[in-house]
Design a protein around this motif. Structure first.
Motif, PDB file in Angstrom:
ATOM      1  N   ARG A   1      -6.627   8.119  -7.535  1.00 46.02           N
ATOM      2  CA  ARG A   1      -6.818   9.567  -7.559  1.00 46.02           C
ATOM      3  C   ARG A   1      -6.954  10.078  -6.127  1.00 46.02           C
ATOM      4  O   ARG A   1      -7.186   9.308  -5.199  1.00 46.02           O
ATOM      5  CB  ARG A   1      -8.052   9.918  -8.380  1.00 46.02           C
ATOM      6  N   SER A   2      -6.844  11.377  -5.955  1.00 43.26           N
ATOM      7  CA  SER A   2      -6.874  11.956  -4.606  1.00 43.26           C
ATOM      8  C   SER A   2      -8.217  11.698  -3.929  1.00 43.26           C
ATOM      9  O   SER A   2      -9.232  11.431  -4.585  1.00 43.26           O
ATOM     10  CB  SER A   2      -6.597  13.457  -4.660  1.00 43.26           C
TER      11      SER A   2
ATOM     12  N   ILE B   1       0.847  -1.193   0.000  1.00 42.13           N
ATOM     13  CA  ILE B   1       0.000   0.000   0.000  1.00 42.13           C
ATOM     14  C   ILE B   1       0.882   1.242   0.000  1.00 42.13           C
ATOM     15  O   ILE B   1       1.671   1.448   0.920  1.00 42.13           O
ATOM     16  CB  ILE B   1      -0.919   0.014   1.235  1.00 42.13           C
ATOM     17  N   VAL B   2       0.725   2.063  -1.024  1.00 46.85           N
ATOM     18  CA  VAL B   2       1.467   3.319  -1.114  1.00 46.85           C
ATOM     19  C   VAL B   2       0.674   4.376  -0.357  1.00 46.85           C
ATOM     20  O   VAL B   2      -0.476   4.664  -0.688  1.00 46.85           O
ATOM     21  CB  VAL B   2       1.668   3.752  -2.574  1.00 46.85           C
ATOM     22  N   LYS B   3       1.273   4.938   0.671  1.00 44.30           N
ATOM     23  CA  LYS B   3       0.610   5.973   1.452  1.00 44.30           C
ATOM     24  C   LYS B   3       0.580   7.291   0.683  1.00 44.30           C
ATOM     25  O   LYS B   3       1.517   7.628  -0.041  1.00 44.30           O
ATOM     26  CB  LYS B   3       1.329   6.181   2.791  1.00 44.30           C
ATOM     27  N   ALA B   4      -0.504   8.007   0.840  1.00 38.41           N
ATOM     28  CA  ALA B   4      -0.670   9.304   0.172  1.00 38.41           C
ATOM     29  C   ALA B   4       0.306  10.333   0.744  1.00 38.41           C
ATOM     30  O   ALA B   4       0.781  10.213   1.868  1.00 38.41           O
ATOM     31  CB  ALA B   4      -2.105   9.795   0.337  1.00 38.41           C
ATOM     32  N   THR B   5       0.570  11.332  -0.069  1.00 35.43           N
ATOM     33  CA  THR B   5       1.401  12.460   0.342  1.00 35.43           C
ATOM     34  C   THR B   5       0.633  13.744   0.031  1.00 35.43           C
ATOM     35  O   THR B   5      -0.406  13.704  -0.626  1.00 35.43           O
ATOM     36  CB  THR B   5       2.728  12.482  -0.435  1.00 35.43           C
TER      37      THR B   5
ATOM     38  N   LEU C   1       0.892  14.859 -10.566  1.00 39.35           N
ATOM     39  CA  LEU C   1       1.200  13.609 -11.257  1.00 39.35           C
ATOM     40  C   LEU C   1       2.700  13.384 -11.317  1.00 39.35           C
ATOM     41  O   LEU C   1       3.484  14.338 -11.301  1.00 39.35           O
ATOM     42  CB  LEU C   1       0.623  13.648 -12.674  1.00 39.35           C
ATOM     43  N   PRO C   2       3.105  12.113 -11.407  1.00 40.31           N
ATOM     44  CA  PRO C   2       4.538  11.836 -11.539  1.00 40.31           C
ATOM     45  C   PRO C   2       5.059  12.337 -12.880  1.00 40.31           C
ATOM     46  O   PRO C   2       4.303  12.485 -13.846  1.00 40.31           O
ATOM     47  CB  PRO C   2       4.615  10.308 -11.467  1.00 40.31           C
ATOM     48  N   THR C   3       6.377  12.558 -12.936  1.00 37.99           N
ATOM     49  CA  THR C   3       7.019  12.972 -14.177  1.00 37.99           C
ATOM     50  C   THR C   3       7.072  11.791 -15.140  1.00 37.99           C
ATOM     51  O   THR C   3       6.875  10.636 -14.741  1.00 37.99           O
ATOM     52  CB  THR C   3       8.456  13.457 -13.912  1.00 37.99           C
TER      53      THR C   3
ATOM     54  N   GLU D   1      -2.834   8.553   6.446  1.00 32.88           N
ATOM     55  CA  GLU D   1      -3.654   7.350   6.566  1.00 32.88           C
ATOM     56  C   GLU D   1      -4.319   6.971   5.253  1.00 32.88           C
ATOM     57  O   GLU D   1      -4.986   5.948   5.166  1.00 32.88           O
ATOM     58  CB  GLU D   1      -4.731   7.561   7.640  1.00 32.88           C
ATOM     59  N   LEU D   2      -4.164   7.785   4.231  1.00 32.09           N
ATOM     60  CA  LEU D   2      -4.812   7.538   2.949  1.00 32.09           C
ATOM     61  C   LEU D   2      -3.904   6.747   2.009  1.00 32.09           C
ATOM     62  O   LEU D   2      -2.688   6.751   2.156  1.00 32.09           O
ATOM     63  CB  LEU D   2      -5.173   8.873   2.281  1.00 32.09           C
ATOM     64  N   MET D   3      -4.515   6.079   1.028  1.00 26.93           N
ATOM     65  CA  MET D   3      -3.777   5.328   0.018  1.00 26.93           C
ATOM     66  C   MET D   3      -3.644   6.155  -1.260  1.00 26.93           C
ATOM     67  O   MET D   3      -4.583   6.825  -1.664  1.00 26.93           O
ATOM     68  CB  MET D   3      -4.530   4.041  -0.352  1.00 26.93           C
ATOM     69  N   ALA D   4      -2.477   6.072  -1.882  1.00 23.29           N
ATOM     70  CA  ALA D   4      -2.275   6.716  -3.179  1.00 23.29           C
ATOM     71  C   ALA D   4      -2.144   5.679  -4.292  1.00 23.29           C
ATOM     72  O   ALA D   4      -2.193   6.011  -5.464  1.00 23.29           O
ATOM     73  CB  ALA D   4      -1.030   7.597  -3.147  1.00 23.29           C
TER      74      ALA D   4
END
Length: 118
Positions: free
Chosen positions: A47-48, A6-10, A18-20, A74-77
């Motif tokens: 998405r956010s 699980i990738v945590k949100a930032t 968005l990523p480059t 605590e959110l997932m990205a």
């Protein structure tokens, strides 16, 4: 065993940054490695939370809360689901994720055999 990485949100992911192209290409190579090794089952970015909602169940009655949500940590990205032989193997794959900064949480997924028969 299946493991969800699980990738945590930032703040950036929640802001919709968005990523480059380079980061996307690097992540694509990582995903290709997972697929070539036969461990990749699923992978997606999310998405956010501004575009999301929560359904809360209390006292048997569901209620809906629309995003965005304030608990960024605590959110997932995003996530991967991988099939590996051990949590050590899952850790090894997670350590290879091409991130400069971030947090990835590893969680084992329940399998039918984990539950009592009957």
């Amino acid at each position: 065993m299946r493991v969800m990485m699980i990738v945590k949100a930032t703040e950036d992911s929640e802001a919709g940054v968005l990523p480059t192209r380079e980061e996307i290409a690097e992540m694509g190579r990582y995903n290709d490695e997972l697929a070539a090794a036969g461990v990749l089952l699923a992978a997606d970015g999310l998405r956010s939370s501004a575009e999301g909602a929560r359904v809360v169940f209390a006292g048997g009655a569901p209620s809906v809360i629309d995003g965005p949500f304030s608990e960024i940590g605590e959110l997932m990205a995003g996530y991967w689901v991988i099939r590996v032989e051990s949590m050590d193997e899952a850790r090894d794959w997670a350590k290879r994720i091409p991130f400069q900064d971030g947090v990835v949480e590893l969680r084992r997924i329940f399998e039918p055999e984990d539950f009592p028969a009957g």
